[in-house]
Design a protein around this motif. Structure first.
Motif, short mmCIF file in Angstrom:
data_model
loop_
_atom_site.label_atom_id
_atom_site.label_comp_id
_atom_site.label_asym_id
_atom_site.label_seq_id
_atom_site.Cartn_x
_atom_site.Cartn_y
_atom_site.Cartn_z
N ILE A 1 7.99 16.08 4.65
CA ILE A 1 7.21 15.89 3.43
C ILE A 1 7.89 14.89 2.49
O ILE A 1 7.24 14.00 1.92
N THR A 2 9.22 15.00 2.36
CA THR A 2 9.95 14.05 1.52
C THR A 2 9.83 12.63 2.07
O THR A 2 9.63 11.66 1.31
N GLY A 3 9.95 12.49 3.39
CA GLY A 3 9.81 11.17 4.01
C GLY A 3 8.44 10.57 3.80
O GLY A 3 8.31 9.36 3.55
N ILE B 1 8.24 9.38 0.16
CA ILE B 1 9.01 8.15 -0.04
C ILE B 1 8.29 6.96 0.59
O ILE B 1 8.20 5.87 0.00
N SER B 2 7.76 7.16 1.81
CA SER B 2 7.15 6.05 2.54
C SER B 2 5.82 5.62 1.95
O SER B 2 5.51 4.43 1.90
N PHE B 3 5.02 6.59 1.50
CA PHE B 3 3.65 6.27 1.07
C PHE B 3 3.44 6.34 -0.45
O PHE B 3 2.39 5.94 -0.94
N VAL B 4 4.41 6.85 -1.19
CA VAL B 4 4.33 6.82 -2.66
C VAL B 4 5.52 6.00 -3.18
O VAL B 4 5.41 4.81 -3.38
N SER B 5 6.67 6.68 -3.37
CA SER B 5 7.87 5.95 -3.79
C SER B 5 9.07 6.89 -3.76
O SER B 5 8.92 8.12 -3.71
N LEU B 6 10.26 6.29 -3.83
CA LEU B 6 11.49 7.08 -3.91
C LEU B 6 11.56 7.84 -5.23
O LEU B 6 12.04 8.98 -5.29
N LYS B 7 11.04 7.22 -6.30
CA LYS B 7 11.03 7.87 -7.61
C LYS B 7 10.17 9.13 -7.60
O LYS B 7 10.52 10.16 -8.17
N ALA B 8 9.01 9.04 -6.91
CA ALA B 8 8.11 10.19 -6.85
C ALA B 8 8.78 11.38 -6.15
O ALA B 8 8.58 12.54 -6.54
N SER B 9 9.59 11.11 -5.13
CA SER B 9 10.27 12.20 -4.42
C SER B 9 11.28 12.88 -5.34
O SER B 9 11.42 14.11 -5.31
N ALA B 10 12.00 12.10 -6.16
CA ALA B 10 12.97 12.68 -7.09
C ALA B 10 12.28 13.52 -8.16
O ALA B 10 12.76 14.60 -8.53
N GLU C 1 20.03 0.64 10.32
CA GLU C 1 19.64 0.01 11.58
C GLU C 1 18.15 -0.31 11.66
O GLU C 1 17.68 -0.82 12.67
N GLY C 2 17.42 0.00 10.58
CA GLY C 2 16.01 -0.40 10.52
C GLY C 2 15.03 0.66 10.97
O GLY C 2 13.84 0.37 11.11
N ILE C 3 15.47 1.89 11.17
CA ILE C 3 14.56 2.97 11.53
C ILE C 3 13.79 3.38 10.27
O ILE C 3 14.41 3.69 9.25
N PRO C 4 12.46 3.40 10.30
CA PRO C 4 11.68 3.75 9.09
C PRO C 4 12.01 5.15 8.58
O PRO C 4 12.36 6.05 9.37
N THR C 5 11.89 5.33 7.28
CA THR C 5 12.24 6.61 6.66
C THR C 5 11.40 7.76 7.23
O THR C 5 11.93 8.84 7.49
N TYR C 6 10.10 7.53 7.42
CA TYR C 6 9.27 8.63 7.92
C TYR C 6 9.62 8.99 9.36
O TYR C 6 9.49 10.15 9.78
N ILE C 7 10.12 8.00 10.14
CA ILE C 7 10.56 8.29 11.50
C ILE C 7 11.83 9.15 11.48
O ILE C 7 11.98 10.10 12.26
#
Length: 520
Positions: free
Chosen positions: A199-201, A204-213, A338-344
């Motif tokens: 859910i956090t990922g 972060i991926s579809f809204v923002s890092l700020k929204a998760s905080a 290494e470039g792995i997406p956050t949601y992955i």
């Protein structure tokens, strides 16, 4: 030998006292209160697991291309638990349950709210580091300190629920009840570890890092009151917990009386007398310092821990924390570099937790057929076998494939890891006396955090993500050492490791070979 005999006598006396205090046929556990315990623990663990996953992403965002901030945070968090863990265990043991609940939930949720607020401020001003470095440093320090306090208060709750209330609620019932409660409680923890990163990922991926905080800080504020109401209802509705609370209050008063009438240390008196006849004052002062340290609650807690029969399984479990082969701060930051997406990464962590969740269903089945001790052996070496994939990923040239191999090996190993964790916890519940249960739990978590701290210190030394393979090899070596220690413990108890006669294929081979040898 004398210490072990004394421990067994104390354990037997406490068991007799509990049996006298309990009715012959304890009432069945009411489903309502068991569910309240599980729901309250789920809410508490969700906050802890969300922060555990998110903080690595916040730190790597604040200081890109380096594991330094993430490693420093992990070192502070683990160091605080390593130093204060035994004291937290003694604090939980010395207070009544209601006070423990209030302080645990207040400090945990308040600390996480402050940490979340500091992160929000850091993220809102993206160039704060270059514009105002002192303010940036203060907010980072505040995040680290608040996070560490939150983890310490979470430790108090973990000791209370996992090491104390689960045992107390199952007393007088068949052993399968405790095994089942342990599995469900661990399942709750792993479910939080499964869903909160996903859910956090996604946030972060579809809204923002700020929204998760912001979401995290709001969650910590709201759930504190719900958790307290649920746990208080369990305390009020389960008579066994009230009786246990009375026993711990009596033990606390007895210790206070004994401490008041304790004799003065002979070593101090002798040291003072010698000092008056010409012994250098500095030497007398050293004796006094050593004597005070040896009598401190910190040293006393460690002394109790090392006198337990289950010290080797406990050390083996703790050694598994000296690793980067988990979806923790360092590995998460490395995967993102290494470039792995956050949601992955979040999904991978979720898969890892799902595999671990399967351990909570497998463990009762294996434990009922083998034993608690032997289940730990098989589960440990199955974990070790899966980690060979992580070691193999070092020699894979393509970075993305190597990263996915690393994630797959770690995820698969969680089945054995969490079964081993359940095995060691149940051995401690069965063999540690009631008066030492919380203290031993605090020291165990302290030892685990000390080794976790060493892993983060390695991360500070080897802070370049390109050198993550060095951390992988060191981690695998430590896991191998833990397996050897547990195997030695099992051999010392059972005088053998395997039941060869119970392996059907081996028996058939031997049966075929024996006539051949007879003809020769």
């Amino acid at each position: 030998m004398e210490n072990e005999t004394e421990l067994r006598v104390v354990h037997q006396e406490e068991q007799e006292d509990r049996e006298e205090a309990q009715p012959q046929n304890p009432p069945p556990l009411r489903r309502r209160f068991v569910i309240s315990l599980y729901v309250g623990y789920f809410l508490a663990r969700w906050s802890a697991r969300t922060w555990e996953f998110s903080v690595a992403l916040y730190m790597i965002h604040l200081w890109p291309n380096s594991l330094l901030l993430a490693a420093i945070y992990g070192a502070i968090e683990s160091g605080s638990t390593a130093i204060f863990g035994p004291i937290v265990g003694q604090w939980v043991e010395g207070m009544d349950y209601v006070k423990v609940l209030r302080l645990w939930l207040l400090f945990q949720n308040l600390s996480y709210t402050i940490a979340g607020g500091a992160v929000i401020k850091l993220l809102l001003v993206s160039d704060l580091k270059s514009r105002n470095l002192p303010v940036f440093a203060i907010l980072v320090v505040l995040t680290n300190v608040a996070g560490a306090i939150g983890v310490l208060s979470t430790l108090a709750g973990t000791i209370l629920i996992e090491r104390d209330w689960a045992v107390v609620m199952s007393e007088g019932h068949p052993p399968a009840v405790l095994t089942r409660m342990n599995s469900v409680i661990r399942g709750i923890d792993l479910s939080s570890k499964l869903f909160s990163p996903v859910i956090t990922g996604l946030i972060i991926s579809f809204v923002s890092l700020k929204a998760s905080a912001i979401t995290f800080a709001a969650w910590a504020t709201i759930t504190a009151w719900v958790e307290y109401w649920l746990f208080i209802s369990v305390y009020s509705g389960v008579p066994a917990i009230a009786r246990s609370n009375e026993r711990r209050i009596l033990r606390s008063r007895k210790k206070q009386v004994e401490g008041t009438h304790a004799p003065v240390s002979v070593s101090i008196a002798l040291g003072t007398e010698e000092g008056s006849h010409g012994t250098p004052p500095c030497r007398t002062g050293i004796f006094m310092i050593v004597d005070r340290i040896s009598k401190s609650s910190f040293v006393g807690a460690w002394r109790i821990y090392f006198n337990q029969e289950v010290v080797l399984p406990g050390v083996s479990l703790a050694l598994l924390f000296f690793t980067v082969l988990s979806f923790g701060t360092l590995m998460t930051a490395t995967l993102q570099w290494e470039g792995i997406p956050t949601y992955i990464i979040g999904i991978g962590r979720g898969i890892s937790a799902t595999v671990g969740l399967a351990a909570t269903f497998m463990y009762p089945l294996m434990q009922s057929r083998l034993s608690t001790l032997r289940t730990g052996l098989w589960s440990f070496w199955s974990q070790w076998s899966c980690l060979l994939v992580c070691v193999g990923s070092i020699w894979v040239k393509k970075d993305k494939i190597a990263s996915y191999m690393l994630m797959a090996g770690v995820a698969a190993s969680r089945l054995g890891l969490w079964m081993f964790d359940l095995s060691v916890i149940q051995q401690m519940q069965d063999l540690v006396s009631e008066s030492d249960r919380c203290v031993v739990g605090g020291v165990q978590n302290s030892l685990q955090s000390a080794l976790d701290l060493m892993a983060y210190l390695l991360g500070i030394i080897v802070s370049n993500p390109k050198d993550f393979w060095i951390l992988t090899l060191i981690s695998f070596s430590t896991v191998s050492l833990a397996g050897m220690l547990y195997t030695i413990h099992l051999y010392r108890i059972r005088n053998h490791i395997f039941h060869l006669e119970k392996i059907p294929l081996l028996n058939k081979c031997l049966f075929k070979l024996l006539p051949t040898r007879g003809n020769m």
